[in-house]
Design a protein around this motif. Structure first.
Motif, mmCIF file in Angstrom:
data_model
loop_
_atom_site.group_PDB
_atom_site.id
_atom_site.type_symbol
_atom_site.label_atom_id
_atom_site.label_comp_id
_atom_site.label_asym_id
_atom_site.label_seq_id
_atom_site.Cartn_x
_atom_site.Cartn_y
_atom_site.Cartn_z
ATOM 1 N N TRP A 64 5.062 1.203 7.892
ATOM 2 C CA TRP A 64 4.572 2.573 7.705
ATOM 3 C C TRP A 64 3.064 2.578 7.491
ATOM 4 O O TRP A 64 2.344 3.404 8.046
ATOM 5 N N LEU A 65 2.569 1.634 6.696
ATOM 6 C CA LEU A 65 1.133 1.536 6.454
ATOM 7 C C LEU A 65 0.377 1.249 7.748
ATOM 8 O O LEU A 65 -0.644 1.872 8.043
ATOM 9 N N ARG A 66 0.891 0.330 8.557
ATOM 10 C CA ARG A 66 0.225 -0.002 9.817
ATOM 11 C C ARG A 66 0.254 1.185 10.782
ATOM 12 O O ARG A 66 -0.669 1.366 11.580
ATOM 13 N N SER A 67 1.311 1.982 10.716
ATOM 14 C CA SER A 67 1.383 3.174 11.563
ATOM 15 C C SER A 67 0.278 4.162 11.205
ATOM 16 O O SER A 67 -0.273 4.837 12.083
ATOM 17 N N LEU A 68 -0.053 4.254 9.921
ATOM 18 C CA LEU A 68 -1.181 5.092 9.515
ATOM 19 C C LEU A 68 -2.493 4.512 10.019
ATOM 20 O O LEU A 68 -3.351 5.233 10.533
ATOM 21 N N GLN A 69 -2.650 3.204 9.876
ATOM 22 C CA GLN A 69 -3.909 2.566 10.245
ATOM 23 C C GLN A 69 -4.216 2.686 11.732
ATOM 24 O O GLN A 69 -5.373 2.842 12.118
ATOM 25 N N ILE A 121 -13.155 0.924 4.799
ATOM 26 C CA ILE A 121 -13.412 -0.168 5.746
ATOM 27 C C ILE A 121 -14.901 -0.486 5.802
ATOM 28 O O ILE A 121 -15.310 -1.652 5.803
ATOM 29 N N ALA A 122 -15.746 0.551 5.839
ATOM 30 C CA ALA A 122 -17.192 0.332 5.898
ATOM 31 C C ALA A 122 -17.711 -0.366 4.642
ATOM 32 O O ALA A 122 -18.698 -1.108 4.702
ATOM 33 N N MET A 123 -17.051 -0.158 3.500
ATOM 34 C CA MET A 123 -17.488 -0.763 2.249
ATOM 35 C C MET A 123 -16.804 -2.090 1.973
ATOM 36 O O MET A 123 -17.007 -2.695 0.911
ATOM 37 N N GLY A 124 -15.967 -2.559 2.911
ATOM 38 C CA GLY A 124 -15.273 -3.823 2.705
ATOM 39 C C GLY A 124 -14.177 -3.735 1.666
ATOM 40 O O GLY A 124 -13.840 -4.727 1.014
ATOM 41 N N PRO A 171 -10.178 -2.971 0.612
ATOM 42 C CA PRO A 171 -8.843 -2.943 1.228
ATOM 43 C C PRO A 171 -8.276 -1.535 1.249
ATOM 44 O O PRO A 171 -8.432 -0.786 0.285
ATOM 45 N N ILE A 172 -7.615 -1.183 2.346
ATOM 46 C CA ILE A 172 -7.085 0.176 2.476
ATOM 47 C C ILE A 172 -5.590 0.250 2.175
ATOM 48 O O ILE A 172 -5.026 1.339 2.166
ATOM 49 N N GLU A 173 -4.970 -0.901 1.909
ATOM 50 C CA GLU A 173 -3.530 -0.901 1.663
ATOM 51 C C GLU A 173 -3.118 0.004 0.495
ATOM 52 O O GLU A 173 -2.105 0.711 0.601
ATOM 53 N N PRO A 174 -3.844 0.024 -0.645
ATOM 54 C CA PRO A 174 -3.428 0.909 -1.747
ATOM 55 C C PRO A 174 -3.451 2.401 -1.387
ATOM 56 O O PRO A 174 -2.798 3.194 -2.052
ATOM 57 N N LEU A 175 -4.192 2.775 -0.331
ATOM 58 C CA LEU A 175 -4.257 4.185 0.040
ATOM 59 C C LEU A 175 -2.898 4.726 0.450
ATOM 60 O O LEU A 175 -2.643 5.928 0.332
ATOM 61 N N ALA A 176 -2.018 3.852 0.928
ATOM 62 C CA ALA A 176 -0.702 4.302 1.374
ATOM 63 C C ALA A 176 0.105 4.905 0.233
ATOM 64 O O ALA A 176 0.936 5.795 0.459
#
Length: 421
Positions: free
Chosen positions: A60-65, A378-381, A383-388
């Motif tokens: 599901w997370l990858r589908s968002l990404q 992403i621009a700030m380096g 991780p985006i995983e917790p955003l899910a």
């Protein structure tokens, strides 16, 4: 409140598809997943079950990404084209745009400076570490100022997209949008039609992904509950309060703008803008608050010619809280993950937030959360995983977002009206 129907048609000068988001169901799935995870945290569950839940959450997370880059590209081109068109409308529009960028930049800088101090005073609960289970272990190199400047332009835009290098991508598409606005009418219409269709296609996909958000969020939340215990609820409450505080700054700034630039006494401004604020809190929609904002402008004795031009334009291309609250989310996750935010990374986050805010104003909170904060992180380096998981509680900070946005829209209108006088 039931599932939230959202119509984005014509809100930014072009039609987007109408989608329906299961906001309440997603929030309920978060609470249920955390609760069940906490309840069985001491139980010896089958490893196969835990792995299956992990795969569901990860897919599901990858589908968002996968939708972030094409949707950001399309919305940037459409949003910036709208802004270029507005800038040609006359002196009042240019004055409005100058105020818009001033407010956005001040908000981003305030968050970059104050957020670390606030997190030092009110540190993130240790239980929040459970939100990082899906984050890769490899650390990104922290660039210095020269590396940062050198990365602003990508020699290969396809490679930049493959590497999710968001800052050069956003700069490229910003320039591309400006270039499109200078093309002959027929060529302009062809390219705008393409990006319009691309945006609609991506919105349909992300709408489908968010429709099954309760399943993905439940799977992720269950794992977090098992790892963090009851402290996961405290961690989410801490996040909501800290991020909303950055939106509170924008809300207070609106009163300053109305007072200093609009020449309106703060008490008089507060009294007359209150009806619009009530609609904003109840609907969580700037578009739905537009009639109330026009009424507030009339109560403040602003020229109807000014308010009837500026307020619809503000709803279309201005979201005052975007840099302040979006950069705050990215910095919160950075602190959670132990990522050091250096000056170049902070600048990158603010720059991306400024550009992205133009393309996300026509979207409902759940979608704009992913589209706006993902590129900044992403621009700030970061991780985006917790955003899910954080997207599931966005309905709460979104109240502050809408309240501050609506208040600032009226404040900026008062400043433009005074300039006209």
């Amino acid at each position: 409140m039931s599932d939230k129907p959202v119509t984005t048609a014509r809100e930014s000068g072009f039609e987007l598809v109408t989608i329906r988001l299961p906001v309440i169901a997603t929030f309920a799935a978060l609470i249920l997943g955390l609760g069940l995870g906490v309840a069985v945290s001491d139980a010896d569950l089958p490893q196969r079950l835990l792995q299956s839940l992990g795969i569901v959450g990860s897919l599901w997370l990858r589908s968002l990404q996968m939708t972030i880059i094409p949707l950001v590209a399309a919305l940037l081109v459409l949003g910036l084209a709208q802004m270029v068109q507005a800038a040609r409308a006359g002196a009042a529009a240019r004055r409005f745009l100058a105020l818009v960028f001033g407010v956005l930049i001040v908000g981003g800088i305030f968050t970059a400076v104050v957020m670390p101090l606030l997190l030092d005073i009110f540190p993130i609960p240790e239980s929040a570490s459970g939100f990082l289970a899906e984050v890769p272990d490899d650390e990104l190199a922290v660039p210095d100022i020269l590396d940062f400047l050198g990365s602003l332009v990508a020699p290969n835009i396809i490679a930049a997209a493959g590497e999710t290098a968001m800052l050069p991508l956003t700069i490229f598409f910003a320039l591309f949008a400006i270039a499109i606005s200078r093309l002959p009418e027929k060529q302009n219409a062809s390219l705008m039609g393409f990006f319009h269709a691309l945006a609609n296609a991506m919105l349909l996909i992300i709408g489908w992904v968010l429709w099954i958000a309760p399943v993905g969020v439940f799977a992720l939340a269950f794992g977090v509950g098992m790892r963090s215990g009851g402290g996961a609820f405290a961690a989410l409450a801490h996040y909501i309060l800290i991020v909303s505080a950055m939106g509170g700054f924008t809300l207070l700034l609106a009163y300053v703008v109305a007072w200093v630039l609009g020449g309106i006494n703060p008490w008089r401004f507060a009294r007359n803008v209150a009806p619009a604020q009530a609609v904003a809190v109840s609907t969580q929609s700037s578009l739905a608050s537009l009639p109330a904002m026009l009424d507030s402008a009339s109560r403040l004795r602003l020229r109807s010619t000014t308010s009837e031009f500026v307020l619809p334009l503000a709803v279309a291309i201005f979201r005052a809280t975007s840099p302040a609250m979006n950069v705050a989310v990215a910095m919160y996750v950075a602190s959670l993950a132990g990522v050091e935010i250096t000056l170049p990374l902070a600048i990158a986050g603010i720059l991306v937030s400024l550009i992205i805010s133009v393309g996300s104003v026509s979207l409902p909170g759940s979608i704009s959360f992913v589209v706006s904060i993902g590129p900044i992180a992403i621009a700030m380096g970061v991780p985006i995983e917790p955003l899910a998981l954080l997207v599931a509680v966005e309905m709460l900070p979104d109240i502050m977002r809408t309240l501050a946005n609506v208040t600032m829209n009226v404040a900026v209108t008062s400043a433009v009206d005074r300039g006209e006088g």
